[in-house]
Enzyme design. Structure first.
Site, PDB file in Angstrom:
ATOM      1  N   HIS A 271       4.021  -2.559   2.192  1.00  0.00           N
ATOM      2  CA  HIS A 271       3.616  -3.758   2.927  1.00  0.00           C
ATOM      3  C   HIS A 271       2.954  -4.763   2.002  1.00  0.00           C
ATOM      4  O   HIS A 271       2.520  -4.418   0.905  1.00  0.00           O
ATOM      5  CB  HIS A 271       2.676  -3.433   4.102  1.00  0.00           C
TER       6      HIS A 271
ATOM      7  N   HIS B 121      -3.362  -8.022  -0.721  1.00  0.00           N
ATOM      8  CA  HIS B 121      -2.843  -6.984  -1.620  1.00  0.00           C
ATOM      9  C   HIS B 121      -1.394  -6.670  -1.317  1.00  0.00           C
ATOM     10  O   HIS B 121      -0.872  -7.050  -0.266  1.00  0.00           O
ATOM     11  CB  HIS B 121      -3.700  -5.700  -1.552  1.00  0.00           C
TER      12      HIS B 121
ATOM     13  N   GLU C  52      -2.376  -1.684  -3.860  1.00  0.00           N
ATOM     14  CA  GLU C  52      -2.658  -0.444  -3.133  1.00  0.00           C
ATOM     15  C   GLU C  52      -1.487   0.494  -3.389  1.00  0.00           C
ATOM     16  O   GLU C  52      -0.329   0.091  -3.321  1.00  0.00           O
ATOM     17  CB  GLU C  52      -2.761  -0.745  -1.627  1.00  0.00           C
TER      18      GLU C  52
END
Ligand code: CO
Length: 134
Positions: free
Chosen positions: A7, A79, A130
């Site tokens: 994502h 992020h 991440e």
């Protein structure tokens, strides 16, 4: 080592407005708002054919994205999340390469109930990464 883009997370000051815009103007499939008090955010996932967009709105007094929104009041990309098969191995490899893992360096259970870690933006061209064990 990294696999799929899981994502892209966007910090937003107004979760309702961002959700309505993606649903109505962009015609996307937008999920429900999910408060995650243990992570200091409320999240909404936008489901795209090849990945997801995650809206993050601060929840509570010391939300980890409060500072980001103070610097970016209209919101912004917070992020990107890449999938890895083995997060402990990924962590070892990155630390050996000189990258800084945020926090105490150990993977944590993230907002999607999977082990995650975050890499220092200064080590990666100014963007927060991440990693999530898929
Ligand atoms: Co994320």
């Amino acid at each position: 080592m990294i696999g799929r883009l899981n994502h892209v997370a966007i910090a937003v000051p107004d979760l309702e407005a961002a959700s309505a815009q993606y649903r109505d103007a962009l015609g996307a499939v937008v999920g429900p708002a999910v408060p995650q008090p243990e992570h200091g955010v409320t999240t909404v996932f936008v489901l795209l054919p090849n990945t997801k967009i995650e809206f993050l709105q601060p929840l509570g007094a010391d939300s980890p994205i409060q500072g980001f929104l103070a610097k970016n009041p209209s919101g912004g990309i917070h992020h990107v999340c890449y999938e890895v098969e083995d997060i402990d191995e990924a962590s070892r490899r990155l630390v050996a390469a000189g990258a800084r893992v945020l926090g105490d360096g150990a993977p944590k259970i993230g907002a999607h109930d999977k082990p995650v870690l975050f890499l220092h933006p200064k080590d990666f061209s100014g963007h927060l990464i991440e990693l999530e064990q898929a």
